[in-house]
Motif scaffolding. Structure first.
Motif, PDB file in Angstrom:
ATOM      1  N   GLY A  16       0.817  -1.240  -0.169  1.00 31.74           N
ATOM      2  CA  GLY A  16      -0.059   0.027  -0.012  1.00 31.74           C
ATOM      3  C   GLY A  16       0.850   1.442  -0.042  1.00 31.74           C
ATOM      4  O   GLY A  16       0.544   2.331  -0.524  1.00 31.74           O
ATOM      5  N   ILE A  17       2.001   1.195   0.612  1.00 34.41           N
ATOM      6  CA  ILE A  17       2.740   2.345   0.629  1.00 34.41           C
ATOM      7  C   ILE A  17       3.969   2.678  -0.283  1.00 34.41           C
ATOM      8  O   ILE A  17       4.695   3.622  -0.325  1.00 34.41           O
ATOM      9  CB  ILE A  17       3.051   2.647   2.350  1.00 34.41           C
ATOM     10  CG1 ILE A  17       4.131   1.452   2.558  1.00 34.41           C
ATOM     11  CG2 ILE A  17       2.236   2.826   3.263  1.00 34.41           C
ATOM     12  CD1 ILE A  17       5.048   1.881   3.953  1.00 34.41           C
ATOM     13  N   ALA A  18       4.195   1.422  -1.039  1.00 35.22           N
ATOM     14  CA  ALA A  18       5.162   1.514  -2.245  1.00 35.22           C
ATOM     15  C   ALA A  18       5.262   2.709  -3.056  1.00 35.22           C
ATOM     16  O   ALA A  18       6.450   3.300  -2.953  1.00 35.22           O
ATOM     17  CB  ALA A  18       4.991   0.271  -3.240  1.00 35.22           C
ATOM     18  N   LEU A  19       4.134   3.028  -3.817  1.00 38.48           N
ATOM     19  CA  LEU A  19       4.273   4.217  -4.629  1.00 38.48           C
ATOM     20  C   LEU A  19       4.507   5.631  -3.661  1.00 38.48           C
ATOM     21  O   LEU A  19       5.274   6.313  -4.090  1.00 38.48           O
ATOM     22  CB  LEU A  19       3.059   4.312  -5.551  1.00 38.48           C
ATOM     23  CG  LEU A  19       3.033   5.297  -6.311  1.00 38.48           C
ATOM     24  CD1 LEU A  19       4.190   5.195  -7.648  1.00 38.48           C
ATOM     25  CD2 LEU A  19       1.861   5.672  -7.163  1.00 38.48           C
ATOM     26  N   PRO A  20       3.213   5.832  -2.660  1.00 38.76           N
ATOM     27  CA  PRO A  20       3.721   6.999  -1.780  1.00 38.76           C
ATOM     28  C   PRO A  20       4.991   6.972  -1.457  1.00 38.76           C
ATOM     29  O   PRO A  20       5.635   8.221  -1.337  1.00 38.76           O
ATOM     30  CB  PRO A  20       2.660   6.854  -0.818  1.00 38.76           C
ATOM     31  CG  PRO A  20       1.481   5.934  -1.292  1.00 38.76           C
ATOM     32  CD  PRO A  20       2.220   4.935  -2.355  1.00 38.76           C
ATOM     33  N   ALA A  21       5.643   6.023  -0.861  1.00 37.69           N
ATOM     34  CA  ALA A  21       7.065   6.136  -0.464  1.00 37.69           C
ATOM     35  C   ALA A  21       8.026   6.537  -1.569  1.00 37.69           C
ATOM     36  O   ALA A  21       8.931   7.360  -1.370  1.00 37.69           O
ATOM     37  CB  ALA A  21       7.409   4.971   0.279  1.00 37.69           C
TER      38      ALA A  21
END
Lengths: 368, 67
Positions: A156-161
């Motif tokens: 879930g956080i791969a792209l935001p991170a």
């Protein structure tokens, strides 16, 4: 269903105003927001392609994802999930991007260009609508990229991170990245202003589910016009804004100008504007949403949309590395795309057809 | 019964549309796991003449459609 959904209208108005403001602050004309163009600029900023005029780490992309993420967290809608045909989505993301870059704009920029009086965008809209119609025929017969599953938080956080790290690195070590000194990539609103505007728009887009593809698609499939109001709100705000403020000479905000020739960052090669957006429309329906919507969903923890965004960034690199993006009209000469680009677009339709067919349920052909 | 858990919109709405078209049921139970699908399926169901009650079960939502 006759009831107007005011939240989506509000989001549309906000997107329209934000796009006008960003052009007034320095983003290219009729390109206050463009998801395809800005992901392409990020691909250039990362050195994935060498088109010197379109390289910059665009804060708008980072802000849209962050705004959606914060809003989803606040509303308890953030959920890490994925596993719905990721490789197919990556490929579709790349193809949608290549189609959009043939026309020189994602569906959102198409609306902004139309609002600026650029009639090439009207040709594109007809193609886009046809593409959605084709995609909707498969969806109606049961097409799907199969279900998603709950995933670990990293999905879930791969792209935001990834975007936060790139953004931070760009702010602290700008010399690591490529940045255009001329052309659209050199035209920028101030970084942090653009970031904040995009965060607000991202949050509103998350709440309202605003989607350029969804409006036309839902109207076709269910006679549901909710999302179409957002589409229309952007268009109306842009037309009014360009008519009222375009003559004031603010930044790159140009006056409303009706016609095909000499439009900002545009070409009037009609057939390819049309076909490029058939490709983008059809591909987006298979993906379940336009490039803007993919960013918002990725912010909500959807790894399938994140992989689509990564696919779009790579698609942009492929497009420019092989010289397949549209060339703007210049000095009275009609631009357009290279032979390679034309052949690629036609081949891409075959790929979309194959993806559309193999993901129909068994026995659906008889029904068709 | 339509189990649309794991599917993103508009697919759940299409699944309900196909079920309604095929059988025209008086009652239909729909399972989804996204808030946005609850909104979309509810909008479609009401436009098709159903009343809808929603119950939440953990991450899932159960929609009871009835005419």
């Amino acid at each position: 269903m006759k009831k107007v959904n005011w939240l989506v209208v509000l989001a549309g108005v906000a997107v329209g105003i934000a796009a006008l403001a960003l052009s007034a602050l320095g983003n290219p004309a009729n390109m206050g927001f463009c998801i395809a163009c800005f992901e392409r600029d990020i691909a250039g900023g990362l050195g994935l392609h060498a088109a010197a005029k379109v390289q910059y780490i665009r804060p708008e992309i980072i802000g849209l994802v962050l705004g959606a993420m914060v809003m989803a967290l606040v509303k308890g809608e953030f959920r890490a999930k994925g596993g719905s045909s990721p490789a197919t989505r990556f490929l579709l993301g790349a193809l949608v991007m290549i189609g959009a870059l043939v026309f020189l704009g994602c569906p959102l920029r198409m609306v902004l260009r139309l609002g600026g009086g650029d009639l090439n965008a009207l040709v594109a809209l007809i193609g886009f609508t046809l593409g959605i119609f084709i995609g909707a025929q498969f969806v109606k017969r049961g097409f799907s990229l199969k279900r998603t599953y709950t995933m670990g938080a990293s999905e879930g956080i791969a792209l935001p991170a990834f975007l936060i790290v790139v953004g931070l690195a760009f702010v602290i070590f700008p010399a690591l990245f490529k940045a255009s000194t001329e052309g659209p990539g050199s035209m920028r609103a101030p970084f942090f202003v653009a970031l904040v505007i995009a965060i607000v728009v991202g949050a509103l887009a998350q709440r309202s589910r605003l989607c350029m593809v969804g409006g036309i698609r839902d109207a076709m499939l269910f006679k549901d016009f909710k999302l179409l109001y957002g589409f229309l709100a952007i268009l109306i705000v842009t037309i009014i804004g360009k008519l009222a403020l375009g003559g004031l000479g603010w930044g790159k905000l140009t006056p409303f100008k009706l016609g095909f020739a000499g439009q900002p960052v545009a070409h009037s090669s009609h057939l390819w504007n049309f076909l490029g957006m058939v490709l983008a429309g059809w591909g987006s329906v298979l993906l379940g949403g336009c490039p803007l919507r993919q960013l918002i969903l990725a912010g909500e923890g959807n790894g399938d949309s994140a992989v689509t965004v990564f696919g779009m960034i790579i698609g942009a690199a492929i497009s420019h590395n092989f010289g397949m993006a549209g060339n703007p009209d210049a000095n009275g000469v009609v631009g357009g795309i290279s032979l390679t680009g034309k052949v690629f677009v036609l081949c891409a339709f075959v790929v979309l057809l194959v993806i559309s067919m193999v993901n129909l349920p068994k026995g659906a052909k008889k029904e068709a | 019964m339509v189990d649309a858990r794991g599917y993103s919109c508009p697919i759940p709405v299409v699944m309900v549309q196909r079920a309604v078209k095929a059988e025209d049921p008086q009652n239909l139970t729909v399972l989804v796991d996204e808030q946005v699908c609850v909104e979309n399926v509810t909008r479609f169901a009401k436009a098709s003449g159903y009343s809808v009650t929603v119950t939440r079960d953990g991450d899932d939502f159960k929609l009871e459609l009835s005419k």
